[in-house]
Design a protein around this motif. Structure first.
Motif, short mmCIF file in Angstrom:
data_model
loop_
_atom_site.label_atom_id
_atom_site.label_comp_id
_atom_site.label_asym_id
_atom_site.label_seq_id
_atom_site.Cartn_x
_atom_site.Cartn_y
_atom_site.Cartn_z
N ILE A 96 0.84 -1.20 0.00
CA ILE A 96 0.00 0.00 0.00
C ILE A 96 0.88 1.26 0.00
O ILE A 96 0.65 2.20 -0.77
N LYS A 97 1.90 1.24 0.82
CA LYS A 97 2.79 2.40 0.90
C LYS A 97 3.46 2.67 -0.45
O LYS A 97 3.53 3.80 -0.93
N GLU A 98 3.94 1.60 -1.07
CA GLU A 98 4.62 1.78 -2.36
C GLU A 98 3.66 2.30 -3.42
O GLU A 98 4.03 3.10 -4.28
N TYR A 99 2.42 1.85 -3.35
CA TYR A 99 1.42 2.35 -4.30
C TYR A 99 1.21 3.85 -4.10
O TYR A 99 1.16 4.62 -5.06
N ILE A 100 1.11 4.26 -2.86
CA ILE A 100 0.91 5.69 -2.56
C ILE A 100 2.09 6.50 -3.11
O ILE A 100 1.90 7.51 -3.80
N GLU A 101 3.29 6.03 -2.84
CA GLU A 101 4.49 6.76 -3.31
C GLU A 101 4.51 6.87 -4.83
O GLU A 101 4.79 7.93 -5.38
N LYS A 102 4.18 5.79 -5.48
CA LYS A 102 4.23 5.75 -6.94
C LYS A 102 3.16 6.65 -7.58
O LYS A 102 3.35 7.18 -8.66
N ASN A 103 2.04 6.77 -6.89
CA ASN A 103 0.91 7.52 -7.47
C ASN A 103 0.65 8.84 -6.74
O ASN A 103 -0.46 9.35 -6.76
N ILE A 104 1.71 9.36 -6.13
CA ILE A 104 1.54 10.52 -5.27
C ILE A 104 0.91 11.72 -5.99
O ILE A 104 0.16 12.49 -5.39
N ASP A 105 1.17 11.84 -7.28
CA ASP A 105 0.66 13.01 -8.01
C ASP A 105 -0.86 13.02 -8.14
O ASP A 105 -1.46 14.07 -8.34
N LYS A 106 -1.46 11.85 -8.08
CA LYS A 106 -2.91 11.83 -8.27
C LYS A 106 -3.70 11.22 -7.11
O LYS A 106 -4.93 11.25 -7.10
N ILE A 107 -2.98 10.72 -6.10
CA ILE A 107 -3.71 9.95 -5.09
C ILE A 107 -4.55 10.79 -4.14
O ILE A 107 -5.62 10.37 -3.68
N ASP A 108 -4.11 12.01 -3.86
CA ASP A 108 -4.83 12.87 -2.92
C ASP A 108 -6.02 13.49 -3.65
O ASP A 108 -5.94 14.57 -4.21
N ARG A 109 -7.13 12.83 -3.60
CA ARG A 109 -8.26 13.19 -4.47
C ARG A 109 -8.82 14.59 -4.20
O ARG A 109 -9.22 15.28 -5.13
N ASN A 110 -8.88 14.99 -2.95
CA ASN A 110 -9.43 16.33 -2.69
C ASN A 110 -8.33 17.38 -2.48
O ASN A 110 -8.61 18.52 -2.14
N GLY A 111 -7.09 16.96 -2.67
CA GLY A 111 -5.98 17.91 -2.61
C GLY A 111 -5.78 18.59 -1.27
O GLY A 111 -5.22 19.69 -1.20
N ASP A 112 -6.17 17.92 -0.18
CA ASP A 112 -6.00 18.56 1.13
C ASP A 112 -4.68 18.20 1.81
O ASP A 112 -4.44 18.55 2.97
N GLY A 113 -3.82 17.52 1.06
CA GLY A 113 -2.52 17.16 1.64
C GLY A 113 -2.57 15.97 2.58
O GLY A 113 -1.57 15.59 3.19
N ILE A 114 -3.75 15.38 2.72
CA ILE A 114 -3.90 14.20 3.57
C ILE A 114 -4.29 13.01 2.69
O ILE A 114 -5.24 13.08 1.92
N ILE A 115 -3.53 11.93 2.83
CA ILE A 115 -3.93 10.70 2.14
C ILE A 115 -4.83 9.96 3.15
O ILE A 115 -4.36 9.52 4.19
N GLY A 116 -6.09 9.87 2.81
CA GLY A 116 -7.03 9.24 3.74
C GLY A 116 -7.31 7.80 3.33
O GLY A 116 -7.49 7.51 2.15
N TYR A 117 -7.33 6.92 4.32
CA TYR A 117 -7.73 5.55 4.00
C TYR A 117 -8.76 5.03 4.99
O TYR A 117 -8.87 5.54 6.11
N VAL A 118 -9.55 4.07 4.54
CA VAL A 118 -10.48 3.37 5.44
C VAL A 118 -10.05 1.91 5.51
O VAL A 118 -9.42 1.40 4.58
N LEU A 119 -10.37 1.27 6.61
CA LEU A 119 -9.89 -0.09 6.84
C LEU A 119 -11.03 -1.03 7.23
O LEU A 119 -11.78 -0.76 8.17
N ALA A 120 -11.14 -2.13 6.50
CA ALA A 120 -12.13 -3.16 6.83
C ALA A 120 -11.46 -4.24 7.66
O ALA A 120 -10.52 -4.90 7.21
#
Ligand code: BGC
Ligand code: CA
Length: 430
Positions: A96-120
Motif C-alpha cells: 500500500i505504501k509503495e502504491y501511494i508513493e508511486k501515485n503521489i501526483d494523483k492519489i490525494d483526491r481532494n488535494g487537502d494534503g492528507i492521504i485518507g484511507y479506510v480499513l475493513a
C-alpha cells in the motif's frame, strides 16, 4: 446413506475375517478376545491418539493472542498449519505504501494534503486479522502503541484526526510531506455474528462514502472477500484502489480493472501441509517427509515458501504481494503447487479417512481457494476426506457433526473461535 452402507460392509468384512481366524484356534476365551478386536478393527487407535491438524485459525486466546499450547500439543501428532501473519502484514502494508508513493501526483483526491484511507477489519479476535490491521498501521505510520504492540482496535470514524487509537502518519515523497490518516475502520461482523462479512463491508463503504467520499483515497481490507465487496459497490466506479488479502481468483482478476492488489498467503502450500502432516503421521514416517525432505514420489517444499516453529508446533506459509506487476502469475489460486503435485503410492500410503471442517461455508477464502486445493491434494495423498461445512457462528453446529470420531483416522479442524480448541479435543478424549 451410501457411505454408511460401505462402512457397514467394511466393518462386517473385518469382523468376519477376524472372527474366522479366531474360530480356527478353538477356545471360548479366544473368541471373546476376537470380538473385542473386531470392534477395534474399525479403528485400532484411540481417538485421542489420532493425528490432528488445526488450520487457518490458530488455537489462541482471542483477546490476548496467546497461543493455546494445550490444544497445540494435544497429542504427539498435533500441529497447526497457517501462514506467517506478521510477515504477511508487512507485505500488505508495504504494498500500500509503495502504491501511494508511486501515485503521489494523483492519489490525494481532494488535494487537502492528507492521504485518507479506510480499513475493513475481519475479526477483532483473530490473529490474522489483528496482524493485518497492525501491519497497515505500522507501515503507514498511523499505529499507536498499546502494551508491547500496536493497537489493533477499530476506530469507528476519525475524519478530524483526533482518534486516540490511531494517529496521523507522515510520508515524504519527492521532497514533499503528506499526512496519512485512518479515516474509519470497523469490524465487519453481521447481525448473526459471522465475521469477515463481505456484505457488511459493502454496506460500511456506502455509509462512509455518503459522509466523506472525497476524503477516501485508499482502501485497505483484511481480506479479499470484504475488499471485493467494497470494490464492486464503490471503489471501482470511484477509481479508488482497494487492497485485500488472499489472492482469491476474483480479486486477482480485478487488478487490471483497478483493484489495488492483494497478498497470496500461499494457500497451495498450506492446503498441502494440512493434509500432508496427517498423511505422514498415519504412515508413521518422519513428519518432514515430502515437506523439508523429498519423498519417493518427488514432493518437497523449499524453505522460501514455509517455516516451521517447533515451540509452537506450527507450520507457517510465507506471503507474496500480488500487484499489477505480477498478477498474471497468480491467475488460478486453486492450482496445486507444482513441487508437491506428485501422486503417492497406494501400497505405501493406503487410503485413510479424514474428518475435516470449514468453519463457515460462506467464507470467500476458504470456500473459493482453500477447499478446492484440499480437494485436489486429498486425491494425490490417498486420503478420503469428509468435508463438514460450518455456519461461521456456533462451534456446536460443527462439533455436533463429530459424533462418531471412531469412524475416522485423522482430523483437520478450523475453529469458529480460536479459543475453542477444547470443544473438539474433549470429544476426541472421551
Ligand atoms: C483469510 C480470510 C478468512 C479467514 C478465515 C484468513 O486467513 O485471509 O480471508 O476469512 O482466514 O479464518
Ligand atoms: Ca485527501
Amino acid at each position: 446413506m451410501k457411505k454408511r452402507n460401505t462402512l457397514l460392509a467394511l466393518a462386517l468384512t473385518f469382523g468376519m475375517t477376524v472372527g474366522l481366524a479366531a474360530c480356527g484356534s478353538g477356545s471360548e476365551k479366544k473368541n471373546d478376545a476376537s470380538k473385542e478386536s473386531s470392534d477395534a478393527a474399525v479403528s485400532k487407535v484411540a481417538n485421542k491418539d489420532k493425528p490432528l491438524v488445526w488450520f487457518n485459525r490458530q488455537p489462541s486466546n482471542s483477546s490476548t493472542g496467546e497461543l493455546d499450547k494445550t490444544a497445540l500439543s494435544f497429542n504427539k501428532d498435533t500441529y497447526y498449519v497457517g501462514f506467517d501473519a506478521a510477515q504477511g502484514a508487512e507485505v500488505q502494508g508495504t504494498m500500500i505504501k509503495e502504491y501511494i508513493e508511486k501515485n503521489i501526483d494523483k492519489i490525494d483526491r481532494n488535494g487537502d494534503g492528507i492521504i485518507g484511507y479506510v480499513l475493513a477489519i475481519g475479526d477483532v479476535g483473530h490473529n490474522d486479522s489483528i496482524a493485518r490491521t497492525i501491519g497497515v498501521r505500522k507501515v503507514l505510520g498511523t499505529g499507536v502503541e498499546k502494551g508491547k504492540s500496536i493497537n489493533s482496535e477499530p476506530i469507528g470514524t476519525n475524519i478530524d484526526g483526533k482518534s486516540k487509537i490511531v494517529k496521523d502518519g507522515t510520508i515524504k515523497v519527492k521532497g514533499k510531506s503528506y499526512k496519512i490518516r485512518e479515516l474509519a475502520s470497523q469490524e465487519m461482523k453481521n447481525n448473526s455474528g459471522a465475521t469477515w462479512d463481505a456484505a457488511t463491508a459493502g454496506n460500511a463503504i456506502g455509509t462512509w462514502a455518503s459522509s466523506f467520499a472525497d476524503q477516501i483515497d485508499v482502501i485497505a481490507s483484511n481480506n479479499d472477500g470484504m475488499g471485493m465487496s467494497i470494490f464492486n459497490s464503490w471503489s471501482k466506479d470511484n477509481k479508488v484502489p482497494t487492497f485485500g488479502y488472499d489472492a482469491n481468483n476474483d480479486a486477482v482478476a480485478a487488478i487490471p480493472e483497478g483493484y489495488g492488489g492483494t497478498v497470496s498467503q500461499h494457500a497451495d502450500v498450506q492446503a498441502y501441509l494440512t493434509l500432508r502432516i496427517l498423511r505422514n503421521a498415519l504412515d508413521g514416517v518422519d513428519i518432514d517427509t515430502g515437506i523439508g525432505k523429498k519423498d519417493d514420489a518427488g514432493n518437497v517444499l523449499s524453505s522460501d515458501v514455509y517455516t516451521y516453529n517447533k515451540d509452537q508446533r506450527s507450520y507457517y506459509a510465507l506471503n507474496v504481494a500480488v500487484t499489477a506487476q505480477n498478477y498474471k502469475d497468480f491467475s488460478d489460486s486453486t492450482k496445486v503447487y507444482e513441487p508437491v503435485s506428485y501422486q503417492l503410492d497406494k501400497t505405501k500410503s493406503p487410503e485413510k479417512k479424514v474428518w475435516l471442517n470449514i468453519y463457515n461455508s460462506s467464507d470467500n477464502f476458504l470456500g473459493s481457494t482453500y477447499q478446492p486445493l484440499l480437494q485436489a491434494y486429498d486425491d494425490l495423498l490417498n486420503l478420503k476426506v469428509e468435508y463438514i461445512a460450518g455456519d461461521g457462528q456456533t462451534e456446536s453446529n460443527i462439533t455436533n457433526r463429530l459424533g462418531n470420531p471412531s469412524e475416522y483416522d485423522a482430523f483437520a479442524i478450523n475453529m469458529v473461535k480460536t479459543d475453542n480448541g477444547a470443544s473438539y479435543t474433549s470429544i476426541l478424549s472421551q
